[in-house]
Design a protein around this motif. Sequence first.
Motif, PDB file in Angstrom:
ATOM      1  N   PHE A   1       1.210  64.309 -10.451  1.00 16.96           N
ATOM      2  CA  PHE A   1       0.858  64.308 -11.808  1.00 16.96           C
ATOM      3  C   PHE A   1      -0.209  63.042 -12.068  1.00 16.96           C
ATOM      4  N   PRO A   2      -0.715  63.275 -13.233  1.00 19.10           N
ATOM      5  CA  PRO A   2      -1.873  62.032 -13.470  1.00 19.10           C
ATOM      6  C   PRO A   2      -1.277  60.755 -13.575  1.00 19.10           C
ATOM      7  N   SER A   3      -1.979  59.655 -13.149  1.00 20.36           N
ATOM      8  CA  SER A   3      -1.505  58.425 -13.118  1.00 20.36           C
ATOM      9  C   SER A   3      -0.168  58.067 -12.463  1.00 20.36           C
ATOM     10  N   VAL A   4       0.113  58.651 -11.294  1.00 19.46           N
ATOM     11  CA  VAL A   4       1.301  58.141 -10.600  1.00 19.46           C
ATOM     12  C   VAL A   4       0.620  57.365  -9.533  1.00 19.46           C
ATOM     13  N   GLY A   5      -0.627  57.129  -9.326  1.00 17.95           N
ATOM     14  CA  GLY A   5      -1.085  56.135  -8.290  1.00 17.95           C
ATOM     15  C   GLY A   5      -1.506  56.962  -6.961  1.00 17.95           C
ATOM     16  N   LYS A   6      -2.152  58.203  -7.049  1.00 19.95           N
ATOM     17  CA  LYS A   6      -2.652  58.723  -5.944  1.00 19.95           C
ATOM     18  C   LYS A   6      -4.074  58.096  -5.593  1.00 19.95           C
ATOM     19  N   SER A   7      -4.763  57.664  -6.454  1.00 18.72           N
ATOM     20  CA  SER A   7      -6.059  57.106  -6.079  1.00 18.72           C
ATOM     21  C   SER A   7      -5.744  55.507  -5.442  1.00 18.72           C
ATOM     22  N   THR A   8      -4.660  55.137  -6.063  1.00 16.00           N
ATOM     23  CA  THR A   8      -4.501  53.571  -5.789  1.00 16.00           C
ATOM     24  C   THR A   8      -3.874  53.769  -4.170  1.00 16.00           C
TER      25      THR A   8
ATOM     26  N   LYS B   1     -11.530  55.758  -7.739  1.00 16.83           N
ATOM     27  CA  LYS B   1     -11.509  54.942  -8.887  1.00 16.83           C
ATOM     28  C   LYS B   1      -9.943  55.248  -9.372  1.00 16.83           C
ATOM     29  N   VAL B   2      -9.531  54.004  -9.748  1.00 16.77           N
ATOM     30  CA  VAL B   2      -8.373  53.718 -10.217  1.00 16.77           C
ATOM     31  C   VAL B   2      -8.376  53.448 -11.868  1.00 16.77           C
ATOM     32  N   ALA B   3      -7.276  54.076 -12.455  1.00 15.25           N
ATOM     33  CA  ALA B   3      -7.549  53.474 -13.981  1.00 15.25           C
ATOM     34  C   ALA B   3      -6.055  53.606 -14.488  1.00 15.25           C
ATOM     35  N   ALA B   4      -5.821  53.018 -15.621  1.00 20.92           N
ATOM     36  CA  ALA B   4      -4.598  53.233 -16.376  1.00 20.92           C
ATOM     37  C   ALA B   4      -4.350  54.279 -17.295  1.00 20.92           C
ATOM     38  N   TYR B   5      -5.596  54.955 -17.476  1.00 26.32           N
ATOM     39  CA  TYR B   5      -5.372  56.062 -18.402  1.00 26.32           C
ATOM     40  C   TYR B   5      -5.655  57.455 -17.422  1.00 26.32           C
TER      41      TYR B   5
ATOM     42  N   PHE C   1      -6.476  61.052 -15.886  1.00 27.30           N
ATOM     43  CA  PHE C   1      -7.539  62.014 -15.529  1.00 27.30           C
ATOM     44  C   PHE C   1      -8.827  61.342 -15.164  1.00 27.30           C
ATOM     45  N   THR C   2      -8.497  60.229 -14.229  1.00 32.46           N
ATOM     46  CA  THR C   2      -9.755  59.364 -13.715  1.00 32.46           C
ATOM     47  C   THR C   2     -10.381  60.191 -12.766  1.00 32.46           C
ATOM     48  N   THR C   3      -9.606  60.710 -11.586  1.00 33.38           N
ATOM     49  CA  THR C   3     -10.304  61.508 -10.679  1.00 33.38           C
ATOM     50  C   THR C   3     -10.490  62.912 -10.837  1.00 33.38           C
ATOM     51  N   LEU C   4     -11.776  63.198 -11.044  1.00 36.21           N
ATOM     52  CA  LEU C   4     -12.200  64.596 -11.298  1.00 36.21           C
ATOM     53  C   LEU C   4     -12.754  65.480 -10.085  1.00 36.21           C
TER      54      LEU C   4
ATOM     55  N   VAL D   1       7.637  58.212  -3.214  1.00 31.33           N
ATOM     56  CA  VAL D   1       7.656  57.741  -4.735  1.00 31.33           C
ATOM     57  C   VAL D   1       7.159  56.376  -4.767  1.00 31.33           C
ATOM     58  N   ASN D   2       6.165  56.173  -5.778  1.00 33.62           N
ATOM     59  CA  ASN D   2       5.008  55.141  -5.921  1.00 33.62           C
ATOM     60  C   ASN D   2       5.692  54.542  -6.951  1.00 33.62           C
ATOM     61  N   LYS D   3       5.167  53.276  -6.983  1.00 30.05           N
ATOM     62  CA  LYS D   3       5.604  52.162  -8.097  1.00 30.05           C
ATOM     63  C   LYS D   3       6.870  51.742  -7.850  1.00 30.05           C
TER      64      LYS D   3
ATOM     65  N   ASP E   1       7.971  49.037  -7.022  1.00 30.34           N
ATOM     66  CA  ASP E   1       8.071  47.532  -7.495  1.00 30.34           C
ATOM     67  C   ASP E   1       8.628  47.698  -9.024  1.00 30.34           C
ATOM     68  N   LEU E   2       8.535  48.883  -9.700  1.00 31.21           N
ATOM     69  CA  LEU E   2       8.885  48.707 -10.958  1.00 31.21           C
ATOM     70  C   LEU E   2      10.322  49.005 -11.448  1.00 31.21           C
ATOM     71  N   VAL E   3      11.217  49.422 -10.053  1.00 30.76           N
ATOM     72  CA  VAL E   3      12.667  49.834 -10.311  1.00 30.76           C
ATOM     73  C   VAL E   3      13.620  49.003  -9.369  1.00 30.76           C
TER      74      VAL E   3
ATOM     75  N   VAL F   1       7.140  53.635  -1.706  1.00 28.14           N
ATOM     76  CA  VAL F   1       6.228  52.670  -1.593  1.00 28.14           C
ATOM     77  C   VAL F   1       5.750  52.189  -2.809  1.00 28.14           C
ATOM     78  N   SER F   2       5.221  50.902  -2.640  1.00 24.43           N
ATOM     79  CA  SER F   2       4.328  50.519  -3.739  1.00 24.43           C
ATOM     80  C   SER F   2       2.900  50.457  -3.471  1.00 24.43           C
ATOM     81  N   ALA F   3       2.042  51.372  -3.557  1.00 25.97           N
ATOM     82  CA  ALA F   3       0.577  51.391  -3.294  1.00 25.97           C
ATOM     83  C   ALA F   3       0.132  49.918  -3.788  1.00 25.97           C
TER      84      ALA F   3
HETATM   85  N1  LIG Z   1       3.317  48.976 -10.734  1.00 27.35           N
HETATM   86  C1  LIG Z   1       2.571  49.656 -10.246  1.00 27.35           C
HETATM   87  N2  LIG Z   1       1.588  50.477 -10.561  1.00 27.35           N
HETATM   88  C2  LIG Z   1       0.535  51.061  -9.918  1.00 27.35           C
HETATM   89  C3  LIG Z   1       0.813  51.333  -8.530  1.00 27.35           C
HETATM   90  N3  LIG Z   1       0.108  52.197  -8.177  1.00 27.35           N
HETATM   91  C4  LIG Z   1      -0.804  52.522  -9.035  1.00 27.35           C
HETATM   92  N4  LIG Z   1      -0.501  51.773 -10.128  1.00 27.35           N
HETATM   93  C5  LIG Z   1      -1.248  51.928 -11.574  1.00 27.35           C
HETATM   94  O1  LIG Z   1      -0.980  53.209 -12.067  1.00 27.35           O
HETATM   95  C6  LIG Z   1      -2.310  53.334 -12.691  1.00 27.35           C
HETATM   96  C7  LIG Z   1      -2.819  54.721 -12.257  1.00 27.35           C
HETATM   97  O2  LIG Z   1      -3.234  54.700 -10.969  1.00 27.35           O
HETATM   98  P1  LIG Z   1      -4.167  55.779 -10.325  1.00 27.35           P
HETATM   99  O3  LIG Z   1      -4.241  55.296  -8.649  1.00 27.35           O
HETATM  100  O4  LIG Z   1      -5.359  55.790 -10.984  1.00 27.35           O
HETATM  101  O5  LIG Z   1      -3.226  57.098 -10.469  1.00 27.35           O
HETATM  102  P2  LIG Z   1      -3.951  58.770 -10.128  1.00 27.35           P
HETATM  103  O6  LIG Z   1      -4.224  59.199 -11.636  1.00 27.35           O
HETATM  104  O7  LIG Z   1      -2.583  59.357  -9.815  1.00 27.35           O
HETATM  105  O8  LIG Z   1      -4.833  58.601  -9.148  1.00 27.35           O
HETATM  106  C8  LIG Z   1      -3.237  52.222 -12.607  1.00 27.35           C
HETATM  107  O9  LIG Z   1      -3.202  51.351 -13.741  1.00 27.35           O
HETATM  108  C9  LIG Z   1      -2.509  51.596 -11.320  1.00 27.35           C
HETATM  109  O10 LIG Z   1      -2.935  50.107 -11.346  1.00 27.35           O
HETATM  110  C10 LIG Z   1       2.211  50.925  -7.907  1.00 27.35           C
HETATM  111  O11 LIG Z   1       2.449  50.833  -6.653  1.00 27.35           O
HETATM  112  N5  LIG Z   1       2.789  50.098  -8.849  1.00 27.35           N
END
Ligand SMILES: Nc1nc2c(ncn2[C@@H]2O[C@H](COP(=O)(O)OP(=O)(O)O)[C@@H](O)[C@H]2O)c(=O)[nH]1
Length: 365
Positions: A70-77, A88-92, A94-97, A244-246, A248-250, A268-270
């Motif tokens: 899904f969007p924003s799960v951290g694929k680009s990171t 490109k990584v972003a907190a909002y 649909f960053t990656t088009l 499973v990314n992020k 670090d949050l759980v 993982v935590s990317a």
């Molecule tokens: N806490 C945490 N945040 C992450 C991690 N990986 C990515 N993020 C954040 O999640 C948001 C979306 O990341 P992005 O790589 O653009 O997601 P994409 O839309 O799946 O490509 C950004 O604000 C990242 O900084 C992680 O491992 N841990």
Amino acid sequence: MTDQHEKIREMEEAMSKAKYNKSTEHWFGLMKSQIAKLREKIEKKTAGKGGGEGWFVKKTGNATVILVGFPSVGKSTLLNAITNAKSKVAAYEFTTLDCIPGTLNYRNAKIQILDVPGIISGAAFGRGRGKEVLAMARNADLVLFVIDALHPEHFTALRKEVYDVGIRINQRQPVVKIVKTTKGGLSMNSTVKLSKVSYDTLAAILKEFKIMNAGVVIRDDVDIDQFIDCIEGNRKYVPGIICVNKIDLVGDKQRKQLHEILPNPIFVSAEKKEGLQELKEKIYNSLNFIRVYLKEINKKPDLDEPMILTKPATLKTVCEHIHRDFVRKFKFARVWGKSAKFPGQQFRNLEKQLEDGDVVEIHIR
Ligand SMILES: Nc1nc2c(ncn2[C@@H]2O[C@H](COP(=O)(O)OP(=O)(O)O)[C@@H](O)[C@H]2O)c(=O)[nH]1
Ligand SMILES: [Mg+2]
């Protein structure tokens, strides 16, 4: 959504409410056949209308992996963390088009990893850039599902989208042979006991697909879905990993729950660069690579630079990798290693399969 999509949705809902047993099996068979036919119709209608072909990114390296999530799960990171790419990584959302490729160098292998836009429910029906993403997934050697640790429920939706475009994850293609004939009705045989579906239902399914005369041999204990897959024949069988990314949050308790909900997840935590080594190892192992060492006649093999191939690899695969003329000019090969009964055994058959660690000496005309 068109009427056809709506119809599929209604039928799926009806099935989800019903129980599968001997008395409903026939009905399930017909419903699933009709859904498969509707999907094919939609597919035919939308093909050629543009979209759905994917991006023209050249396949490079020894294998291609696609990040699906899904969007924003951290694929680009994640892509940036394990490859040389800068996506490109972003907190909002649909960053990656586009489709952004990166290369992961791991244990002699160059693995291409593709970062694509996030998909959403309904992607298989053309919502968002879903159709393009899924078209890329069909041609990948491995699907890496990226799940947000806070949203494991996304996995069910992702799996459905991938399934709906005919990709089968971590499944072996069932062996069913259907030979159409012009008369004589249906003759069905199976070499194993069928425990999930009866001959009658299978015959009804064949009739739904207008197959009235055919010889059918079933060598696996298939269910209705697998049988329809065999009739339609255009499915892709691809290995998959759940990442499973992020994480670090759980905490520990949630990690345990994630293990229960998801099949063999890797945490993982990317961002914090945790678990990446383990992920790379799992990617490498899931790609079924083998290393083959080439040897020139009367010389020692080159053990530093193996040829990396994906299984099943044959002498023909090796020849194709050296030079396209090698297949035509091939005389025989000598093989040392697991594939040979004795060191230096000769093979004249290009289809001879090779194993990891084999040493090969090709003789050409
Ligand atoms: N806490 C945490 N945040 C992450 C991690 N990986 C990515 N993020 C954040 O999640 C948001 C979306 O990341 P992005 O790589 O653009 O997601 P994409 O839309 O799946 O490509 C950004 O604000 C990242 O900084 C992680 O491992 N841990
Ligand atoms: Mg992105």
